[in-house]
Design an enzyme around this catalytic site. Sequence first.
Site, PDB file in Angstrom:
ATOM      1  N   HIS A  52       0.535  -1.193  -0.446  1.00  0.00           N
ATOM      2  CA  HIS A  52      -0.297  -0.006   0.186  1.00  0.00           C
ATOM      3  C   HIS A  52       0.678   1.426  -0.077  1.00  0.00           C
ATOM      4  CE1 HIS A  52      -2.777   2.922   0.892  1.00  0.00           C
ATOM      5  NE2 HIS A  52      -2.405   3.506   2.592  1.00  0.00           N
ATOM      6  N   HIS A  81       1.447   5.716  -1.026  1.00  0.00           N
ATOM      7  CA  HIS A  81      -0.008   6.685  -0.921  1.00  0.00           C
ATOM      8  C   HIS A  81       0.483   7.921  -2.806  1.00  0.00           C
ATOM      9  CE1 HIS A  81      -1.484   6.980   3.646  1.00  0.00           C
ATOM     10  NE2 HIS A  81      -1.468   6.003   2.415  1.00  0.00           N
TER      11      HIS A  81
HETATM   12  P1  13P Z   1       0.276   2.652   9.303  1.00  0.00           P
HETATM   13  O1  13P Z   1       1.326   3.376  10.144  1.00  0.00           O
HETATM   14  O2  13P Z   1      -0.935   1.963  10.298  1.00  0.00           O
HETATM   15  O3  13P Z   1       0.274   1.291   8.978  1.00  0.00           O
HETATM   16  O4  13P Z   1      -0.651   3.302   8.553  1.00  0.00           O
HETATM   17  C1  13P Z   1      -0.565   4.219   7.445  1.00  0.00           C
HETATM   18  C2  13P Z   1      -1.221   3.770   5.866  1.00  0.00           C
HETATM   19  O5  13P Z   1      -1.226   4.377   4.817  1.00  0.00           O
HETATM   20  C3  13P Z   1      -3.019   4.098   6.567  1.00  0.00           C
HETATM   21  O6  13P Z   1      -3.311   3.652   5.487  1.00  0.00           O
HETATM   22 ZN    ZN Z   2      -2.557   5.126   3.195  1.00  0.00          ZN
END
Ligand code: 13P
Ligand code: ZN
Length: 275
Positions: free
Chosen positions: A140, A142
């Site tokens: 995941h 950003h």
């Molecule tokens: P975490 O720090 O809990 O992994 O969360 C980061 C994140 O991108 C949530 O979507």
């Molecule tokens: Zn995130």
Amino acid sequence: MKVLDAKFVQGFIRMCNDGWEQGWHERNGGNLSYRMKEEEAESVREELQTGGEWREIGTSVPGLAGQYFLVTGSGKYFRNVILDPEDSLAIVELDDKGERYRICWGLVNGGRPTSELPSHLMNHEVKMQATGGRHRVIYHAHTTNVIALTFVLPLKDEVFTRELWEMATECPVVFPDGVGVVGWMVPGGREIAVATSELMKKYDVAIWAHHGMFASGEDFDLTFGLMHTVEKSAEILVKQLSMCPAKLQTITTQNFRDLAVDFKVTLPERFLYEK
Ligand code: 13P
Ligand code: ZN
């Protein structure tokens, strides 16, 4: 063997740092998980603790019962992983129902696995089944340009897939199944995990509107490469829309059909509409 000497751990750390260098992991943004092979768990057994407290995952993944995962910690910064992996990462073991986990290694200064653990594990369960066990990495990130596009394109799989495919000739070969999109949802819970894992039955990439992307793959190279390819395509699209919202020319529907033949990929008909 020590956990930090294992090849899969070194690959994991490198991938975290690669993502940081791309600018996809501001603060604690993003998370990564790897479904360990039995022999990998065996190879680091000397360092795996068995006395940890069992905690609820927040969802149920019976297909993953008893498996081990290397994961990033919640609130941990990708930029710090390479400096202090034992503080930032954890190996967790799932119980025999796939409902609870316990920490066996890492997070030496306390903490818990990523808040997106439900999404990671539900995606792992779906992809393990869909690929006969080949997929092991869920990522995941950003990704700036994909996030920007979720403000200006309709949140439809058909639109995102086709627009991203048109931006780089390699795209339909790298992600021939396309990409799925979920509208804005509260992150970190079961609901978004269910929606994402539903998309993962069809795709290797799921976009979270106004938040980021999830990618699934066999190994670190393929999964990072997939994320990178989609995000680069999104960057080209952002540039194109900024320069000239109406394209003067593009890769056409027929071009995609020709590419599919030569590169021996099957492109779903619903993405090959005439525009
Ligand atoms: P975490 O720090 O809990 O992994 O969360 C980061 C994140 O991108 C949530 O979507
Ligand atoms: Zn995130």
